[in-house]
Write an enzyme that holds these catalytic residues in place. Structure first.
Site, mmCIF file in Angstrom:
data_model
loop_
_atom_site.group_PDB
_atom_site.id
_atom_site.type_symbol
_atom_site.label_atom_id
_atom_site.label_comp_id
_atom_site.label_asym_id
_atom_site.label_seq_id
_atom_site.Cartn_x
_atom_site.Cartn_y
_atom_site.Cartn_z
ATOM 1 N N CYS A 98 31.920 72.364 2.718
ATOM 2 C CA CYS A 98 33.167 72.091 3.435
ATOM 3 C C CYS A 98 33.053 70.864 4.336
ATOM 4 O O CYS A 98 31.960 70.462 4.723
ATOM 5 C CB CYS A 98 33.558 73.285 4.288
ATOM 6 S SG CYS A 98 33.772 74.813 3.369
ATOM 7 N N GLY A 110 36.251 69.438 -0.104
ATOM 8 C CA GLY A 110 36.980 70.696 -0.214
ATOM 9 C C GLY A 110 38.444 70.454 -0.504
ATOM 10 O O GLY A 110 39.086 69.662 0.195
ATOM 11 N N ASN A 169 30.798 74.795 8.333
ATOM 12 C CA ASN A 169 30.323 74.320 7.033
ATOM 13 C C ASN A 169 28.941 74.894 6.818
ATOM 14 O O ASN A 169 28.042 74.690 7.634
ATOM 15 C CB ASN A 169 30.264 72.784 6.999
ATOM 16 C CG ASN A 169 29.659 72.262 5.706
ATOM 17 O OD1 ASN A 169 29.769 72.902 4.665
ATOM 18 N ND2 ASN A 169 29.035 71.101 5.764
ATOM 19 N N GLY A 170 28.759 75.626 5.722
ATOM 20 C CA GLY A 170 27.464 76.213 5.424
ATOM 21 C C GLY A 170 27.621 77.591 4.825
ATOM 22 O O GLY A 170 28.677 77.941 4.281
ATOM 23 N N TYR A 217 25.281 64.359 -5.131
ATOM 24 C CA TYR A 217 26.673 64.579 -5.543
ATOM 25 C C TYR A 217 27.683 64.669 -4.405
ATOM 26 O O TYR A 217 28.733 64.043 -4.458
ATOM 27 C CB TYR A 217 26.757 65.861 -6.369
ATOM 28 C CG TYR A 217 28.159 66.267 -6.761
ATOM 29 C CD1 TYR A 217 28.828 65.632 -7.811
ATOM 30 C CD2 TYR A 217 28.830 67.271 -6.083
ATOM 31 C CE1 TYR A 217 30.111 65.999 -8.177
ATOM 32 C CE2 TYR A 217 30.120 67.650 -6.429
ATOM 33 C CZ TYR A 217 30.756 67.005 -7.482
ATOM 34 O OH TYR A 217 32.025 67.372 -7.829
#
Length: 449
Positions: free
Chosen positions: A2, A28, A102-103, A244
């Site tokens: 995210c 996201g 985020n995670g 990526y």
């Protein structure tokens, strides 16, 4: 994966947060949200969809105040309900609070079950909500102390931004698995964001990366954020950010993503076991394969050509939540340049192979368009293990390299040859000066419950 952002000390906080989220849309695409604070009250707007769709002028006018936090959702926990979009907002003894994350918290089920046994009522399926309950149930007088004790029960990869009515708290886990950077906005105030590409759009200058295990506190009367080292660092940045996730123009923990991907391509060319084969052109799978393909072409001397054209109105396929959606978007997203590739031997470069279905469709598409040969090169090692630190990789059974040898994968995707980057070459390409989170490649799950 995210995207999160925090803006503090700027009268256009929500608008700047929306611009930052727009620049990080690649992290996201499922939902987006912003919470702002003004005169002791938190305002929140969130919905499914893209940033440009959700944050109209009307929505941004509603989000008042000089501080805001925001989130772009790529789900690894929870469902597709609007309740599972972030920020997560709640009222508790000390006032109002909003959190973005985020995670992925690997002990989320145990903590949640314990909280439910003690009477907690959950509104979402997200692991982020655990932190809200842990903070609310704590009896300390200061929010910073409640956050610290909540984090003592939190295991996994995380970057949190927590907003109260007049403060912001920024936390990065002790491993620094997911990226987080601090910048100074030229028109006033600070920005914290998952990627530095967000800084350019809001006219901010990079200051530094948030340290592993660090908490920053932004508050009135302090020109600079207060820094507290909560946990002893054990730095393990995620290697897949360089492969990526991150945008090529971002700096992730001091390294330029573009250059690391270009290095991956150069290393592929140096080690290519079929270098005696005559390739007519190097073709990237756009967009994430482009820097590696440029590196391969520069190292090998083989011409770089855009043999595949991408429709930029279609989002990233890897982060789609279902295989059906991923398959449909591949067809919508990529088209072969028939006049360029017909009768030619192609060296195709992509960033990774996960399930193999996308690679198979790309090879078949190129051969149907008249390519004589398609040799596939991957700018990362074989993905053999699922990730539990914030990447929605599938279980072992769905990972093609967990079930097949390299030769079997080559046959499955119908390529004429297949080569990967080794783990050691990946580390060297990024810069072998630190330990990296490589669990997708080597199964080293270093974060333990």
């Amino acid at each position: 994966m995210c995207a999160i952002v925090g803006i503090y000390g700027n009268e256009n906080a929500a608008r700047l947060a929306s611009l930052a989220l727009f620049s990080m849309q690649h992290r996201g695409q499922e939902a987006t949200g912003i919470s702002s604070s003004c005169e002791g009250k938190i305002f929140t707007k969130k919905d499914r969809g893209l940033v440009s769709e959700v944050f109209t002028d009307e929505a941004l006018n509603y989000l008042k105040g000089n501080m805001a936090i925001g989130h772009n959702r790529y789900s690894t926990a929870g469902g597709d309900s609007i309740l599972d979009a972030q920020p997560v907002f709640a009222k508790y003894k000390l006032g109002e609070i909003s959190i973005v994350h985020n995670g992925n918290l690997i002990n989320k089920k145990e903590v949640r079950n314990d909280l439910i046994d003690k009477g907690a009522i959950f509104q979402t399926g997200m692991d982020t909500e655990n932190l809200i309950h842990l903070i609310a149930k704590n009896t300390k007088d200061r929010l910073r102390d409640r956050i610290k004790e909540a984090l003592d029960r939190t295991i996994g990869a995380y970057c949190f931004i927590i907003q109260s009515r007049n403060k912001q708290f920024v936390i990065r886990d002790r491993y620094g698995i997911r990226p987080l950077s601090l910048g100074k906005i030229k028109s006033g105030g600070y920005i914290v964001a998952s990627e530095t590409c967000a800084f350019e759009l809001v006219d901010a200058e990079f200051i530094r990366d948030v340290k592993p295990g660090e908490m920053l506190i932004f508050s009135e009367g302090h020109e600079e954020p207060e820094s507290i080292q909560l946990f002893e660092p054990d730095f393990r940045p995620c290697a897949f950010e360089y492969v990526y996730f991150a945008r090529p123009d971002s700096f992730v923990d001091g390294k330029t993503v573009y250059e690391t991907r270009e290095n991956m391509g150069k290393t592929l060319a140096k080690n290519d076991s079929t270098s005696s084969t005559k390739y007519d052109m190097v073709v990237p799978v756009p967009d994430s394969g482009v820097p590696a393909a440029l590196g391969y072409a520069a190292q090998s001397g083989i011409p770089f050509k855009y043999g595949i054209i991408r429709n930029h109105y279609v989002g990233r396929t890897f982060i789609e939540p279902t295989q059906e959606m991923r398959s449909m978007k591949v067809k919508m997203k990529l088209s072969p340049m028939r006049s360029l590739i017909e009768g030619k031997s192609l060296l195709v470069i992509d960033d990774s192979i996960v399930r193999g279905t996308t690679s198979k469709r790309i090879v078949r598409m190129l051969k149907d368009a008249g390519a004589k040969e398609v040799h596939f090169r991957v700018a990362s090692p074989e993905i053999k293990f699922p990730c539990y630190y914030g990447i929605d990789t599938p279980n072992k059974e769905e990972l093609i390299s967990n079930n097949m040898s390299k030769d079997e994968v080559c046959k499955y995707i119908e390529a004429d040859s297949l080569e990967y980057l080794s783990i050691e070459d990946l580390k060297n390409s990024i810069g072998n000066d630190r330990n990296y989170a490589l669990e997708s490649f080597n199964g080293d799950y270093f974060v333990k419950k």
